[in-house]
Design a protein around this motif. Structure first.
Motif, PDB file in Angstrom:
ATOM      1  N   VAL A  22     -24.326  21.557  46.367  1.00 40.62           N
ATOM      2  CA  VAL A  22     -23.753  20.362  46.992  1.00 40.62           C
ATOM      3  C   VAL A  22     -22.239  20.533  47.188  1.00 40.62           C
ATOM      4  CG1 VAL A  22     -23.338  17.883  46.748  1.00 40.62           C
ATOM      5  CG2 VAL A  22     -25.558  18.844  46.127  1.00 40.62           C
ATOM      6  N   ALA A  23     -21.549  21.056  46.178  1.00 48.16           N
ATOM      7  CA  ALA A  23     -20.099  21.254  46.289  1.00 48.16           C
ATOM      8  C   ALA A  23     -19.775  22.249  47.402  1.00 48.16           C
ATOM      9  CB  ALA A  23     -19.525  21.730  44.955  1.00 48.16           C
ATOM     10  N   ARG A  24     -20.537  23.327  47.495  1.00 48.54           N
ATOM     11  CA  ARG A  24     -20.322  24.300  48.575  1.00 48.54           C
ATOM     12  C   ARG A  24     -20.517  23.656  49.935  1.00 48.54           C
ATOM     13  NH1 ARG A  24     -23.440  29.645  46.172  1.00 48.54           N
ATOM     14  NH2 ARG A  24     -21.662  30.423  44.945  1.00 48.54           N
ATOM     15  N   SER A  45     -10.748  12.659  46.819  1.00 51.15           N
ATOM     16  CA  SER A  45     -11.489  11.550  46.220  1.00 51.15           C
ATOM     17  C   SER A  45     -12.727  11.163  47.032  1.00 51.15           C
ATOM     18  CB  SER A  45     -10.576  10.337  46.026  1.00 51.15           C
ATOM     19  OG  SER A  45     -10.037   9.918  47.267  1.00 51.15           O
ATOM     20  N   MET A  46     -12.641  11.244  48.343  1.00 53.82           N
ATOM     21  CA  MET A  46     -13.815  10.907  49.176  1.00 53.82           C
ATOM     22  C   MET A  46     -14.934  11.925  48.976  1.00 53.82           C
ATOM     23  SD  MET A  46     -13.318   8.071  50.644  1.00 53.82           S
ATOM     24  CE  MET A  46     -14.574   8.050  51.890  1.00 53.82           C
ATOM     25  N   LEU A  47     -14.583  13.209  48.968  1.00 52.87           N
ATOM     26  CA  LEU A  47     -15.594  14.238  48.739  1.00 52.87           C
ATOM     27  C   LEU A  47     -16.162  14.139  47.327  1.00 52.87           C
ATOM     28  CD1 LEU A  47     -13.943  17.263  50.573  1.00 52.87           C
ATOM     29  CD2 LEU A  47     -15.951  15.942  51.309  1.00 52.87           C
ATOM     30  N   ALA A  48     -15.322  13.738  46.376  1.00 49.72           N
ATOM     31  CA  ALA A  48     -15.797  13.550  45.004  1.00 49.72           C
ATOM     32  C   ALA A  48     -16.865  12.458  44.959  1.00 49.72           C
ATOM     33  CB  ALA A  48     -14.626  13.195  44.083  1.00 49.72           C
ATOM     34  N   MET A  49     -16.638  11.374  45.699  1.00 48.88           N
ATOM     35  CA  MET A  49     -17.635  10.293  45.732  1.00 48.88           C
ATOM     36  C   MET A  49     -18.937  10.788  46.357  1.00 48.88           C
ATOM     37  SD  MET A  49     -15.528   6.762  46.425  1.00 48.88           S
ATOM     38  CE  MET A  49     -15.014   7.198  48.051  1.00 48.88           C
ATOM     39  N   HIS A  50     -18.843  11.604  47.386  1.00 45.99           N
ATOM     40  CA  HIS A  50     -20.050  12.155  48.009  1.00 45.99           C
ATOM     41  C   HIS A  50     -20.793  13.080  47.043  1.00 45.99           C
ATOM     42  CE1 HIS A  50     -19.704  10.544  52.040  1.00 45.99           C
ATOM     43  NE2 HIS A  50     -18.412  10.824  52.010  1.00 45.99           N
ATOM     44  N   LEU A  51     -20.055  13.943  46.358  1.00 46.75           N
ATOM     45  CA  LEU A  51     -20.675  14.863  45.405  1.00 46.75           C
ATOM     46  C   LEU A  51     -21.400  14.098  44.305  1.00 46.75           C
ATOM     47  CD1 LEU A  51     -21.133  17.695  44.188  1.00 46.75           C
ATOM     48  CD2 LEU A  51     -18.916  17.473  43.072  1.00 46.75           C
ATOM     49  N   GLN A  61     -29.919   9.426  37.991  1.00 49.32           N
ATOM     50  CA  GLN A  61     -29.081   8.937  36.898  1.00 49.32           C
ATOM     51  C   GLN A  61     -27.784   8.380  37.470  1.00 49.32           C
ATOM     52  OE1 GLN A  61     -28.395  11.909  33.920  1.00 49.32           O
ATOM     53  NE2 GLN A  61     -26.520  10.956  33.226  1.00 49.32           N
ATOM     54  N   ARG A  62     -27.280   7.331  36.884  1.00 49.33           N
ATOM     55  CA  ARG A  62     -25.986   6.791  37.305  1.00 49.33           C
ATOM     56  C   ARG A  62     -24.886   7.728  36.829  1.00 49.33           C
ATOM     57  NH1 ARG A  62     -25.298   0.695  35.825  1.00 49.33           N
ATOM     58  NH2 ARG A  62     -23.523   1.018  37.189  1.00 49.33           N
ATOM     59  N   LEU A  63     -24.009   8.080  37.749  1.00 51.95           N
ATOM     60  CA  LEU A  63     -22.865   8.932  37.418  1.00 51.95           C
ATOM     61  C   LEU A  63     -21.598   8.251  37.901  1.00 51.95           C
ATOM     62  CD1 LEU A  63     -24.213  12.406  38.605  1.00 51.95           C
ATOM     63  CD2 LEU A  63     -24.124  11.547  36.267  1.00 51.95           C
ATOM     64  N   ARG A  64     -20.535   8.424  37.167  1.00 45.93           N
ATOM     65  CA  ARG A  64     -19.237   7.865  37.558  1.00 45.93           C
ATOM     66  C   ARG A  64     -18.375   8.953  38.188  1.00 45.93           C
ATOM     67  NH1 ARG A  64     -17.088   6.766  32.021  1.00 45.93           N
ATOM     68  NH2 ARG A  64     -17.679   8.872  32.209  1.00 45.93           N
ATOM     69  N   VAL A  65     -17.626   8.600  39.198  1.00 44.51           N
ATOM     70  CA  VAL A  65     -16.697   9.543  39.818  1.00 44.51           C
ATOM     71  C   VAL A  65     -15.671  10.011  38.792  1.00 44.51           C
ATOM     72  CG1 VAL A  65     -14.952   9.850  41.622  1.00 44.51           C
ATOM     73  CG2 VAL A  65     -17.055   8.608  42.118  1.00 44.51           C
ATOM     74  N   ASP A  76     -17.543  22.459  33.821  1.00 40.23           N
ATOM     75  CA  ASP A  76     -17.241  21.374  32.876  1.00 40.23           C
ATOM     76  C   ASP A  76     -17.892  20.069  33.325  1.00 40.23           C
ATOM     77  OD1 ASP A  76     -15.705  23.211  31.474  1.00 40.23           O
ATOM     78  OD2 ASP A  76     -13.814  22.527  32.362  1.00 40.23           O
ATOM     79  N   PHE A  77     -17.899  19.835  34.627  1.00 36.93           N
ATOM     80  CA  PHE A  77     -18.541  18.651  35.189  1.00 36.93           C
ATOM     81  C   PHE A  77     -20.040  18.666  34.883  1.00 36.93           C
ATOM     82  CE2 PHE A  77     -20.301  16.667  39.226  1.00 36.93           C
ATOM     83  CZ  PHE A  77     -20.112  15.358  38.819  1.00 36.93           C
ATOM     84  N   VAL A  78     -20.675  19.815  35.082  1.00 36.08           N
ATOM     85  CA  VAL A  78     -22.100  19.959  34.775  1.00 36.08           C
ATOM     86  C   VAL A  78     -22.349  19.694  33.290  1.00 36.08           C
ATOM     87  CG1 VAL A  78     -23.993  21.634  34.618  1.00 36.08           C
ATOM     88  CG2 VAL A  78     -22.609  21.516  36.692  1.00 36.08           C
ATOM     89  N   ALA A  79     -21.507  20.244  32.432  1.00 38.60           N
ATOM     90  CA  ALA A  79     -21.658  20.030  30.983  1.00 38.60           C
ATOM     91  C   ALA A  79     -21.497  18.551  30.634  1.00 38.60           C
ATOM     92  CB  ALA A  79     -20.643  20.878  30.220  1.00 38.60           C
ATOM     93  N   ALA A  80     -20.567  17.875  31.291  1.00 34.29           N
ATOM     94  CA  ALA A  80     -20.364  16.443  31.032  1.00 34.29           C
ATOM     95  C   ALA A  80     -21.572  15.625  31.477  1.00 34.29           C
ATOM     96  CB  ALA A  80     -19.099  15.956  31.744  1.00 34.29           C
ATOM     97  N   ILE A  81     -22.178  16.000  32.611  1.00 30.23           N
ATOM     98  CA  ILE A  81     -23.402  15.313  33.055  1.00 30.23           C
ATOM     99  C   ILE A  81     -24.513  15.541  32.054  1.00 30.23           C
ATOM    100  CG2 ILE A  81     -25.216  15.235  34.803  1.00 30.23           C
ATOM    101  CD1 ILE A  81     -23.050  16.008  36.865  1.00 30.23           C
TER     102      ILE A  81
END
Length: 90
Positions: A22-24, A45-51, A61-65, A76-81
């Protein structure tokens, strides 16, 4: 890329590959790796919301930006999820 229409089921081990895919797509950068900082490689920030939105739909699952803002390196993001999933499963 519309992951939701592909009928993907999400296994826990697929989260890194899904996040990277998705990030790619969003950053239009096929050289992106899990060791890269989403924002340093062109994310905003806009792309972050899309990701975060795409991932949340696929994994159900609900995720926060803010999770990405606090963990901009994709690994690190994957580990946090994953940690959030574990905590939510209790």
């Amino acid at each position: 890329m519309n992951l939701r229409n592909k009928g993907e089921t999400m296994a826990h081990d697929d989260l890194p590959a899904l996040t990277l895919r998705v990030a790619r797509d969003l950053l239009e950068n096929n050289d992106l790796s899990l060791d890269d900082n989403f924002f340093a490689t062109g994310g905003d920030s806009m792309l972050a919301m899309h990701l975060v939105g795409r991932l949340a739909r696929v994994i159900g699952q609900r995720l926060r930006v803010s999770l990405l803002l606090e963990n901009p390196v994709l690994a690190d993001f994957v580990a946090a999820i994953a940690a959030q999933e574990f905590i939510g499963a209790r």
